[in-house]
Scaffold this motif. Structure first.
Motif, PDB file in Angstrom:
ATOM      1  N   ILE A   8      -3.706  -9.768  -3.916  1.00 43.22           N
ATOM      2  CA  ILE A   8      -4.007  -9.801  -5.346  1.00 43.22           C
ATOM      3  C   ILE A   8      -2.769 -10.232  -6.120  1.00 43.22           C
ATOM      4  O   ILE A   8      -1.727 -10.539  -5.524  1.00 43.22           O
ATOM      5  CB  ILE A   8      -4.492  -8.419  -5.844  1.00 43.22           C
ATOM      6  CG1 ILE A   8      -3.356  -7.387  -5.782  1.00 43.22           C
ATOM      7  CG2 ILE A   8      -5.687  -7.935  -5.014  1.00 43.22           C
ATOM      8  CD1 ILE A   8      -3.684  -6.080  -6.492  1.00 43.22           C
ATOM      9  N   GLN A   9      -2.875 -10.247  -7.444  1.00 43.21           N
ATOM     10  CA  GLN A   9      -1.716 -10.581  -8.259  1.00 43.21           C
ATOM     11  C   GLN A   9      -0.576  -9.610  -7.959  1.00 43.21           C
ATOM     12  O   GLN A   9      -0.794  -8.411  -7.779  1.00 43.21           O
ATOM     13  CB  GLN A   9      -2.064 -10.557  -9.739  1.00 43.21           C
ATOM     14  CG  GLN A   9      -2.541  -9.228 -10.270  1.00 43.21           C
ATOM     15  CD  GLN A   9      -2.703  -9.240 -11.785  1.00 43.21           C
ATOM     16  OE1 GLN A   9      -2.077 -10.044 -12.486  1.00 43.21           O
ATOM     17  NE2 GLN A   9      -3.535  -8.352 -12.306  1.00 43.21           N
ATOM     18  N   HIS A  14       0.744 -14.613  -4.286  1.00 43.49           N
ATOM     19  CA  HIS A  14       0.689 -14.906  -5.723  1.00 43.49           C
ATOM     20  C   HIS A  14       1.995 -15.534  -6.188  1.00 43.49           C
ATOM     21  O   HIS A  14       1.997 -16.511  -6.953  1.00 43.49           O
ATOM     22  CB  HIS A  14       0.397 -13.620  -6.496  1.00 43.49           C
ATOM     23  CG  HIS A  14       0.441 -13.788  -7.979  1.00 43.49           C
ATOM     24  ND1 HIS A  14       0.734 -12.742  -8.843  1.00 43.49           N
ATOM     25  CD2 HIS A  14       0.256 -14.880  -8.776  1.00 43.49           C
ATOM     26  CE1 HIS A  14       0.710 -13.181 -10.085  1.00 43.49           C
ATOM     27  NE2 HIS A  14       0.430 -14.469 -10.075  1.00 43.49           N
ATOM     28  N   GLU A  29      -8.754 -14.010  -5.409  1.00 43.58           N
ATOM     29  CA  GLU A  29      -8.090 -13.055  -4.529  1.00 43.58           C
ATOM     30  C   GLU A  29      -8.953 -12.757  -3.312  1.00 43.58           C
ATOM     31  O   GLU A  29     -10.146 -12.459  -3.437  1.00 43.58           O
ATOM     32  CB  GLU A  29      -7.788 -11.765  -5.300  1.00 43.58           C
ATOM     33  CG  GLU A  29      -6.870 -12.004  -6.515  1.00 43.58           C
ATOM     34  CD  GLU A  29      -6.786 -10.797  -7.428  1.00 43.58           C
ATOM     35  OE1 GLU A  29      -7.612  -9.865  -7.273  1.00 43.58           O
ATOM     36  OE2 GLU A  29      -5.893 -10.780  -8.308  1.00 43.58           O
ATOM     37  N   ASP A 127      -2.941  -4.893   1.899  1.00 38.65           N
ATOM     38  CA  ASP A 127      -2.178  -5.756   0.997  1.00 38.65           C
ATOM     39  C   ASP A 127      -1.091  -4.937   0.311  1.00 38.65           C
ATOM     40  O   ASP A 127      -1.307  -3.774  -0.029  1.00 38.65           O
ATOM     41  CB  ASP A 127      -3.125  -6.375  -0.043  1.00 38.65           C
ATOM     42  CG  ASP A 127      -2.395  -7.232  -1.053  1.00 38.65           C
ATOM     43  OD1 ASP A 127      -1.650  -8.129  -0.635  1.00 38.65           O
ATOM     44  OD2 ASP A 127      -2.556  -6.988  -2.259  1.00 38.65           O
TER      45      ASP A 127
END
Length: 281
Positions: A8-9, A14, A29, A127
């Protein structure tokens, strides 16, 4: 521009997407690399970022297989230092922490830190940045994340320990992936290529291939063998070639093709050089 990333961000993917394409991108994502090929092939994203190898953990063989099996195009590469930070909800100290959650590879990169803090329980997650988000969204205390500085900024967490990775030169190489494309007029500007080939089962065949590379002044910067599915003990070779003269590279391809069982161009692109000075990540 829509870019697919694993994570994800705030994740390292990213960071690479932002550095390569700029900040004006829309992220798609994904929690696994296997989701990415279909997004590219269906046109839902314009490109994707995919980690391919790390200086400590080595090559990600399954990602080579994804690129090959789905006929993706390697458009470029990017090297990013893996700078890992221990972060928590604000107002805590290291003594308040009893568990650390992160991606298995990030945990592996920080073995020395955990040897120095044997009281910390390690929990593997999918993650790095997702753990940071979970801590923030759920106001979780007593649990720390290992993630990038960017994740701490995005999710407003406090960094207790900076740069806890074992190796200060720990770096990951990422591929920039797109759909397979036709040759373009400016291809002659490319200085690097990634190829896959399968040798004949003949004495000296691999050496013959390497000699062609030497003849045409191609620098073999990487060679990786990967087992061929349903052909036990047979292997395909994935190589990276660096060159100054695109014409000589093309001549080498013409000489290589009849010398191997199969030859496939995975991508031609401009070489990116690793920068080993510490970068903010």
């Amino acid at each position: 521009m829509n870019i697919a990333i694993q994570g994800i961000q705030g994740s390292f993917h990213h960071i690479v997407a932002s550095k390569y394409f700029g900040d004006k991108i829309n992220l798609t994502e994904c929690m696994s690399f296997s989701e990415i090929p279909q997004l590219i092939m269906s046109g839902q994203v314009d490109a994707a970022v995919m980690a391919i190898e790390n200086t400590s953990a080595g090559a990600i063989l399954s990602n080579y297989a994804l690129i090959d099996n789905h006929n993706l195009n390697i458009k470029g590469e990017f090297y990013l230092p893996m700078i890992h930070n221990l972060m928590v909800l604000k107002g805590q100290t290291i003594d308040d922490i009893h568990e650390v959650w992160s991606h298995p590879i990030a945990i592996q990169h920080c073995k020395r830190f955990f040897q120095e803090h044997p009281n910390l329980k390690i929990i593997e997650e999918r993650d790095t940045a997702s753990v940071a988000k979970y801590i923030k969204d759920n106001n979780v205390k007593g649990i720390a994340a290992i993630a990038s500085k960017k994740a701490a900024e995005i999710f407003d967490l406090e960094i207790l320990e900076r740069e806890i990775q074992n190796d200060r030169y720990n770096m990951t190489r990422f591929f920039i992936l797109t759909k397979k494309r036709e040759h373009q007029p400016d291809d002659y500007l490319n200085t690097k290529a990634s190829l896959k080939f399968i040798t004949h089962h003949e004495l000296g065949n691999l050496a013959e291939i390497l000699n062609v590379c030497v003849k045409h002044k191609l620098n073999l910067s990487k060679i990786q063998s990967i087992p061929i599915h349903e052909e036990p003990w047979n292997y395909a070779f994935f190589i990276d070639l660096i060159f100054d003269d695109y014409h000589k590279y093309c001549q080498a391809l013409l000489e290589l093709e009849p010398r191997v069982e199969s030859l496939k161009i995975l991508g031609e692109y401009f070489e990116s050089k690793p920068k080993f000075q510490q970068l903010t990540a």
